[in-house]
Design a protein around this motif. Structure first.
Motif, PDB file in Angstrom:
ATOM      1  N   ALA A   8       0.847  -1.197   0.000  1.00  0.00           N
ATOM      2  CA  ALA A   8       0.000   0.000   0.000  1.00  0.00           C
ATOM      3  C   ALA A   8       0.878   1.241   0.000  1.00  0.00           C
ATOM      4  CB  ALA A   8      -0.891  -0.011   1.243  1.00  0.00           C
ATOM      5  N   ASP A  10       0.497   5.362   0.101  1.00  0.00           N
ATOM      6  CA  ASP A  10      -0.366   6.535   0.225  1.00  0.00           C
ATOM      7  C   ASP A  10       0.485   7.790   0.278  1.00  0.00           C
ATOM      8  OD1 ASP A  10      -3.073   5.375   0.475  1.00  0.00           O
ATOM      9  OD2 ASP A  10      -2.230   4.387   2.242  1.00  0.00           O
ATOM     10  N   GLY A 130      -3.572   2.133   3.048  1.00  0.00           N
ATOM     11  CA  GLY A 130      -3.071   1.509   4.284  1.00  0.00           C
ATOM     12  C   GLY A 130      -3.998   1.718   5.473  1.00  0.00           C
ATOM     13  N   THR A 131      -4.880   2.707   5.403  1.00  0.00           N
ATOM     14  CA  THR A 131      -5.757   2.981   6.545  1.00  0.00           C
ATOM     15  C   THR A 131      -7.118   2.306   6.423  1.00  0.00           C
ATOM     16  OG1 THR A 131      -6.409   5.037   5.435  1.00  0.00           O
ATOM     17  CG2 THR A 131      -4.729   5.221   7.161  1.00  0.00           C
ATOM     18  N   ALA A 137      -2.464  -4.685   5.093  1.00  0.00           N
ATOM     19  CA  ALA A 137      -1.462  -4.827   4.021  1.00  0.00           C
ATOM     20  C   ALA A 137      -0.113  -5.236   4.611  1.00  0.00           C
ATOM     21  CB  ALA A 137      -1.323  -3.509   3.264  1.00  0.00           C
ATOM     22  N   LYS A 140       3.273  -1.110   4.086  1.00  0.00           N
ATOM     23  CA  LYS A 140       2.606   0.196   3.981  1.00  0.00           C
ATOM     24  C   LYS A 140       3.664   1.288   3.911  1.00  0.00           C
ATOM     25  CE  LYS A 140      -1.322  -1.109   6.858  1.00  0.00           C
ATOM     26  NZ  LYS A 140      -2.164  -0.690   7.990  1.00  0.00           N
ATOM     27  N   TYR A 142       4.206   5.571   3.252  1.00  0.00           N
ATOM     28  CA  TYR A 142       3.631   6.901   3.079  1.00  0.00           C
ATOM     29  C   TYR A 142       4.683   7.740   2.375  1.00  0.00           C
ATOM     30  CZ  TYR A 142       0.974  11.122   3.991  1.00  0.00           C
ATOM     31  OH  TYR A 142       0.239  12.279   3.836  1.00  0.00           O
ATOM     32  N   ALA A 192      -0.898   5.830   7.957  1.00  0.00           N
ATOM     33  CA  ALA A 192      -1.268   4.755   8.885  1.00  0.00           C
ATOM     34  C   ALA A 192      -0.160   4.666   9.945  1.00  0.00           C
ATOM     35  CB  ALA A 192      -1.391   3.429   8.130  1.00  0.00           C
ATOM     36  N   ALA A 195       2.726   2.633   8.871  1.00  0.00           N
ATOM     37  CA  ALA A 195       3.321   2.884   7.542  1.00  0.00           C
ATOM     38  C   ALA A 195       4.717   3.466   7.716  1.00  0.00           C
ATOM     39  CB  ALA A 195       2.450   3.856   6.758  1.00  0.00           C
TER      40      ALA A 195
END
Ligand code: DC
Length: 228
Positions: A8, A10, A130-131, A137, A140, A142, A192, A195
């Protein structure tokens, strides 16, 4: 079917998520899923049908009935039609951010995304992967960069497509979108807690790719989840 792995990614607009997710997916042999393109497809469809970007009931119906396919190579199909270029229009960027604040639209698209992630190992990028979409996942990330650096990257992308735009205008569009995406009530853009934060401001694409690959490899081994 064997166990699938979900990576994931984000982060805010223009952080390089699409480029990096595509490159990572290629390196790993996973399917690349651009969830922003799915919100963009709904915004485009709404504009064509004259549906307002805050008409929650009609937008939700549109999102439920839309057949969105991501066949690879960055292509996006809506009910069989290739809309890959049209959805990159700045007006559609703004529209996607507007329609993505509607809970019914999110519910419909999140279901489609979860289905895609069940069918194959994926690198999926967006704002809430991820959230909300895959809170479990295996990996994760970010991915972030300063607004100014994200503006420079966006200008380069636009120039490559033959679109000329000014720095101040693109910066203010990015900031408006960041603000809306991270303050909406439903599934706002958020890192997250589990993450890994990557600031790509002063990294080139190859460096970011290697950093992300290292994170994925630390968490997975030979396509299997590391459990210890
Ligand atoms: O990543 P992008 O710029 O193509 O996304 C377009 C818009 O869609 C973005 O402003 C916020 C929204 N979006 C979202 O709310 N959730 C996602 N998982 C992906 C995108």
């Amino acid at each position: 079917m064997g166990k699938t792995i979900t990576v994931a990614i984000d982060g805010p607009a223009g952080a390089g998520k699409s480029t990096m997710a595509r490159r990572l997916a290629e390196r790993l042999g996973f399917v690349y899923i651009d969830t922003g393109a799915m919100y963009r497809a709904i915004a485009l469809s709404a504009r064509r049908l004259g549906i307002g970007w805050d008409d929650a009931a009609r937008l939700e119906k549109l999102a439920r009935e839309a057949r969105i396919e991501l066949p690879g190579g960055g292509r996006v199909l809506l009910d069989g039609e290739d809309i890959s270029l049209e959805i990159r229009d700045p007006e559609i960027s703004e529209g996607a951010s507007r329609v993505s604040a509607i809970p019914g639209v999110r519910r419909a698209l999140v279901e489609k995304q979860q289905q895609m992630g069940r069918e194959a190992s994926v690198v999926m990028e967006g704002r809430d992967i991820g959230t909300v979409v895959f809170p479990d996942a295996e990996v994760k990330i970010y991915l972030d960069a300063t607004p100014e650096e994200r503006t420079r990257r966006r200008l380069k992308d636009l120039a490559a497509r033959g679109v000329q735009a000014g720095f101040a205008q693109v910066l203010s569009e990015i900031q408006r979108r960041d603000e809306r995406d991270s303050t909406r009530a439903d599934s706002p853009l958020r890192q997250a807690p589990d993450a890994i934060y990557v600031d790509s401001t002063s990294m080139n694409e190859d460096e970011v790719e290697e950093a992300l690959l290292k994170i994925v490899r630390a968490r997975t081994s030979n396509g299997k989840e590391v459990t210890s």
